[in-house]
Design a protein around this motif. Structure first.
Motif, PDB file in Angstrom:
ATOM      1  N   SER A  10     -24.038  30.603  35.125  1.00 39.41           N
ATOM      2  CA  SER A  10     -24.040  31.846  35.029  1.00 39.41           C
ATOM      3  C   SER A  10     -23.617  31.743  36.707  1.00 39.41           C
ATOM      4  CB  SER A  10     -25.637  31.989  35.448  1.00 39.41           C
ATOM      5  OG  SER A  10     -26.950  31.510  36.039  1.00 39.41           O
ATOM      6  N   ARG A  11     -24.396  30.507  37.874  1.00 34.64           N
ATOM      7  CA  ARG A  11     -23.392  30.021  39.546  1.00 34.64           C
ATOM      8  C   ARG A  11     -22.220  30.316  38.882  1.00 34.64           C
ATOM      9  NH1 ARG A  11     -24.242  32.280  43.112  1.00 34.64           N
ATOM     10  NH2 ARG A  11     -22.173  31.967  43.870  1.00 34.64           N
ATOM     11  N   VAL A  12     -21.679  29.522  38.212  1.00 37.37           N
ATOM     12  CA  VAL A  12     -19.969  29.454  38.396  1.00 37.37           C
ATOM     13  C   VAL A  12     -19.797  31.117  38.111  1.00 37.37           C
ATOM     14  CG1 VAL A  12     -18.257  28.837  36.833  1.00 37.37           C
ATOM     15  CG2 VAL A  12     -19.688  26.864  37.347  1.00 37.37           C
ATOM     16  N   SER A  13     -20.041  31.566  36.180  1.00 35.11           N
ATOM     17  CA  SER A  13     -20.175  33.029  36.534  1.00 35.11           C
ATOM     18  C   SER A  13     -19.504  34.029  37.489  1.00 35.11           C
ATOM     19  CB  SER A  13     -20.576  33.603  35.418  1.00 35.11           C
ATOM     20  OG  SER A  13     -20.036  33.143  33.906  1.00 35.11           O
ATOM     21  N   ALA A  14     -20.911  33.774  38.255  1.00 37.30           N
ATOM     22  CA  ALA A  14     -20.647  34.116  39.598  1.00 37.30           C
ATOM     23  C   ALA A  14     -19.943  34.305  40.380  1.00 37.30           C
ATOM     24  CB  ALA A  14     -22.007  34.027  39.986  1.00 37.30           C
ATOM     25  N   ASP A  15     -19.632  32.925  40.691  1.00 35.43           N
ATOM     26  CA  ASP A  15     -18.715  32.557  41.704  1.00 35.43           C
ATOM     27  C   ASP A  15     -17.239  32.843  41.318  1.00 35.43           C
ATOM     28  OD1 ASP A  15     -20.469  30.712  42.939  1.00 35.43           O
ATOM     29  OD2 ASP A  15     -19.679  29.408  42.636  1.00 35.43           O
ATOM     30  N   VAL A  16     -16.768  32.782  40.033  1.00 36.72           N
ATOM     31  CA  VAL A  16     -15.435  33.904  39.369  1.00 36.72           C
ATOM     32  C   VAL A  16     -15.692  34.958  39.827  1.00 36.72           C
ATOM     33  CG1 VAL A  16     -14.330  34.168  37.894  1.00 36.72           C
ATOM     34  CG2 VAL A  16     -15.146  31.637  37.770  1.00 36.72           C
ATOM     35  N   ALA A  17     -16.339  35.973  39.674  1.00 39.40           N
ATOM     36  CA  ALA A  17     -17.277  36.935  40.158  1.00 39.40           C
ATOM     37  C   ALA A  17     -16.221  37.505  41.643  1.00 39.40           C
ATOM     38  CB  ALA A  17     -17.830  37.247  39.285  1.00 39.40           C
ATOM     39  N   GLU A  18     -17.020  36.652  42.754  1.00 42.03           N
ATOM     40  CA  GLU A  18     -17.172  36.763  43.676  1.00 42.03           C
ATOM     41  C   GLU A  18     -15.512  36.464  44.151  1.00 42.03           C
ATOM     42  OE1 GLU A  18     -18.637  35.147  47.935  1.00 42.03           O
ATOM     43  OE2 GLU A  18     -20.100  34.863  46.115  1.00 42.03           O
ATOM     44  N   TYR A  40      -0.872  36.491  40.356  1.00 40.84           N
ATOM     45  CA  TYR A  40      -1.411  35.074  40.406  1.00 40.84           C
ATOM     46  C   TYR A  40      -2.145  34.541  38.436  1.00 40.84           C
ATOM     47  CZ  TYR A  40      -5.381  38.518  41.742  1.00 40.84           C
ATOM     48  OH  TYR A  40      -6.327  39.506  41.454  1.00 40.84           O
ATOM     49  N   ALA A  41      -2.800  34.143  38.772  1.00 38.61           N
ATOM     50  CA  ALA A  41      -3.278  34.067  37.344  1.00 38.61           C
ATOM     51  C   ALA A  41      -4.859  34.543  37.360  1.00 38.61           C
ATOM     52  CB  ALA A  41      -3.582  32.351  36.901  1.00 38.61           C
ATOM     53  N   PRO A  42      -4.790  35.101  36.115  1.00 40.14           N
ATOM     54  CA  PRO A  42      -6.358  36.121  36.517  1.00 40.14           C
ATOM     55  C   PRO A  42      -7.848  34.557  36.529  1.00 40.14           C
ATOM     56  CG  PRO A  42      -5.999  36.165  34.418  1.00 40.14           C
ATOM     57  CD  PRO A  42      -4.450  35.140  34.617  1.00 40.14           C
ATOM     58  N   VAL A  43      -8.645  34.641  37.755  1.00 40.64           N
ATOM     59  CA  VAL A  43      -9.612  33.810  38.116  1.00 40.64           C
ATOM     60  C   VAL A  43     -10.645  33.664  36.880  1.00 40.64           C
ATOM     61  CG1 VAL A  43     -11.285  32.981  39.791  1.00 40.64           C
ATOM     62  CG2 VAL A  43      -9.549  34.483  40.390  1.00 40.64           C
ATOM     63  N   GLU A  46     -12.034  27.854  33.855  1.00 45.36           N
ATOM     64  CA  GLU A  46     -10.998  26.472  33.292  1.00 45.36           C
ATOM     65  C   GLU A  46     -10.259  26.700  34.678  1.00 45.36           C
ATOM     66  OE1 GLU A  46      -8.503  23.719  31.900  1.00 45.36           O
ATOM     67  OE2 GLU A  46     -10.558  24.757  31.909  1.00 45.36           O
ATOM     68  N   LEU A  47      -9.371  27.591  35.360  1.00 42.00           N
ATOM     69  CA  LEU A  47      -8.471  27.663  36.690  1.00 42.00           C
ATOM     70  C   LEU A  47      -9.294  27.437  37.308  1.00 42.00           C
ATOM     71  CD1 LEU A  47      -6.123  28.212  37.535  1.00 42.00           C
ATOM     72  CD2 LEU A  47      -6.587  30.508  38.358  1.00 42.00           C
ATOM     73  N   LEU A  48     -10.360  27.725  37.743  1.00 43.67           N
ATOM     74  CA  LEU A  48     -11.212  26.960  38.915  1.00 43.67           C
ATOM     75  C   LEU A  48     -11.197  25.228  38.497  1.00 43.67           C
ATOM     76  CD1 LEU A  48     -13.948  29.291  39.765  1.00 43.67           C
ATOM     77  CD2 LEU A  48     -11.685  28.617  40.962  1.00 43.67           C
ATOM     78  N   ARG A  49     -11.744  24.678  37.194  1.00 44.32           N
ATOM     79  CA  ARG A  49     -11.846  23.935  36.389  1.00 44.32           C
ATOM     80  C   ARG A  49     -10.109  22.456  37.363  1.00 44.32           C
ATOM     81  NH1 ARG A  49     -15.468  25.291  33.230  1.00 44.32           N
ATOM     82  NH2 ARG A  49     -13.614  26.059  32.050  1.00 44.32           N
ATOM     83  N   ARG A  50      -9.167  23.495  37.037  1.00 42.50           N
ATOM     84  CA  ARG A  50      -8.226  22.639  36.820  1.00 42.50           C
ATOM     85  C   ARG A  50      -7.938  22.623  38.443  1.00 42.50           C
ATOM     86  NH1 ARG A  50      -3.717  26.078  34.247  1.00 42.50           N
ATOM     87  NH2 ARG A  50      -2.485  24.161  35.050  1.00 42.50           N
ATOM     88  N   VAL A  51      -8.091  23.806  39.399  1.00 43.47           N
ATOM     89  CA  VAL A  51      -7.784  23.984  40.427  1.00 43.47           C
ATOM     90  C   VAL A  51      -8.745  22.576  41.370  1.00 43.47           C
ATOM     91  CG1 VAL A  51      -8.001  24.772  43.251  1.00 43.47           C
ATOM     92  CG2 VAL A  51      -7.337  26.245  40.948  1.00 43.47           C
TER      93      VAL A  51
END
Length: 60
Positions: A10-18, A40-43, A46-51
């Motif tokens: 849920s925290r990851v989802s909130a971070d992605v949304a922010e 840009y690629a959609p956030v 999986e994208l955050l993990r790759r970064v």
């Protein structure tokens, strides 16, 4: 050494949304030159993990 923090799904989802809200509101683009493409690629988680993995490789 870089210590990643542990996040719940849920925290990851909130971070992605922010992050997505910042990008879509133009908060990111005002910091870069006009010559940089605005596509840009959609956030996604999986994208955050790759970064994160790429940044860890650079920091090693």
């Amino acid at each position: 050494m870089f210590e990643p923090e542990t996040r719940t799904p849920s925290r990851v989802s909130a971070d992605v949304a922010e992050l997505d809200a910042v990008v879509h509101s133009g908060g990111f683009w005002r910091l870069v030159p006009d010559s940089v493409p605005r596509l840009y690629a959609p956030v996604t988680p999986e994208l955050l993990r790759r970064v994160e993995q790429g940044l860890k490789r650079v920091a090693e």
